[in-house]
Design a protein around this motif. Sequence first.
Motif, PDB file in Angstrom:
ATOM      1  N   TYR A  70      37.731  49.091 -60.146  1.00  0.00           N
ATOM      2  CA  TYR A  70      37.434  48.075 -59.127  1.00  0.00           C
ATOM      3  C   TYR A  70      37.820  48.574 -57.734  1.00  0.00           C
ATOM      4  O   TYR A  70      37.047  48.476 -56.787  1.00  0.00           O
ATOM      5  CB  TYR A  70      38.154  46.769 -59.449  1.00  0.00           C
ATOM      6  CG  TYR A  70      38.068  45.737 -58.341  1.00  0.00           C
ATOM      7  CD1 TYR A  70      36.852  45.158 -58.003  1.00  0.00           C
ATOM      8  CD2 TYR A  70      39.202  45.362 -57.631  1.00  0.00           C
ATOM      9  CE1 TYR A  70      36.764  44.219 -56.988  1.00  0.00           C
ATOM     10  CE2 TYR A  70      39.126  44.419 -56.612  1.00  0.00           C
ATOM     11  CZ  TYR A  70      37.906  43.853 -56.298  1.00  0.00           C
ATOM     12  OH  TYR A  70      37.815  42.934 -55.282  1.00  0.00           O
ATOM     13  N   TYR A 100      35.287  49.060 -54.656  1.00  0.00           N
ATOM     14  CA  TYR A 100      35.518  48.200 -53.502  1.00  0.00           C
ATOM     15  C   TYR A 100      35.647  49.016 -52.222  1.00  0.00           C
ATOM     16  O   TYR A 100      34.995  48.740 -51.222  1.00  0.00           O
ATOM     17  CB  TYR A 100      36.766  47.339 -53.708  1.00  0.00           C
ATOM     18  CG  TYR A 100      36.934  46.342 -52.599  1.00  0.00           C
ATOM     19  CD1 TYR A 100      36.347  45.091 -52.685  1.00  0.00           C
ATOM     20  CD2 TYR A 100      37.630  46.649 -51.438  1.00  0.00           C
ATOM     21  CE1 TYR A 100      36.451  44.171 -51.666  1.00  0.00           C
ATOM     22  CE2 TYR A 100      37.740  45.744 -50.404  1.00  0.00           C
ATOM     23  CZ  TYR A 100      37.154  44.508 -50.522  1.00  0.00           C
ATOM     24  OH  TYR A 100      37.255  43.614 -49.495  1.00  0.00           O
ATOM     25  N   MET A 133      35.839  42.225 -59.960  1.00  0.00           N
ATOM     26  CA  MET A 133      36.381  43.096 -60.990  1.00  0.00           C
ATOM     27  C   MET A 133      35.729  42.689 -62.300  1.00  0.00           C
ATOM     28  O   MET A 133      35.631  41.510 -62.617  1.00  0.00           O
ATOM     29  CB  MET A 133      37.898  42.938 -61.080  1.00  0.00           C
ATOM     30  CG  MET A 133      38.548  43.923 -61.988  1.00  0.00           C
ATOM     31  SD  MET A 133      40.324  43.835 -61.787  1.00  0.00           S
ATOM     32  CE  MET A 133      40.822  44.804 -63.190  1.00  0.00           C
TER      33      MET A 133
END
Length: 151
Positions: A105, A109, A96
Amino acid sequence: MPSRFTRPPYNSYDGKTDPVEHVSHYIQMMSLHTHNDALMCKVFPSSLRPTALRWFNGLRKGLIHSFAQLIQEFGVRFVTCNRVPQPVDALLSMKMRVRKTLCNYVSRYWELYNEIGGDNEKIAASTFRMGLLEDSELRESLTRKPPDDIR
């Protein structure tokens, strides 16, 4: 062509993207006609844009005898465009960023996680937590009570 055949709305292949994805999409869109090998071959060129269509038009006459063979030749010609799957350890590099949102984030991800595929839920949960900022309340919560699975 069958008299009632209408071309389904599929993406056109430009010679720059993954040919396997294109073929999968084409087969899915033509799913009602997959039993008709000749039709699958005849309609396939209409899913190609100019670069790929030039390749198709340059095929030697009599070279292709089935849709499976056409797809094999297509894959061989555009093999350099195959998308290489990311390795699982790519998740370890996800962090992050300072002054970025949790939403940003999470989005990055899970996009990477979906590219990896496979059964990596335990690794995913762990690497997700480790990528959060160290002073994050979410990281602290996930450390105290690790999740049982991704959901």
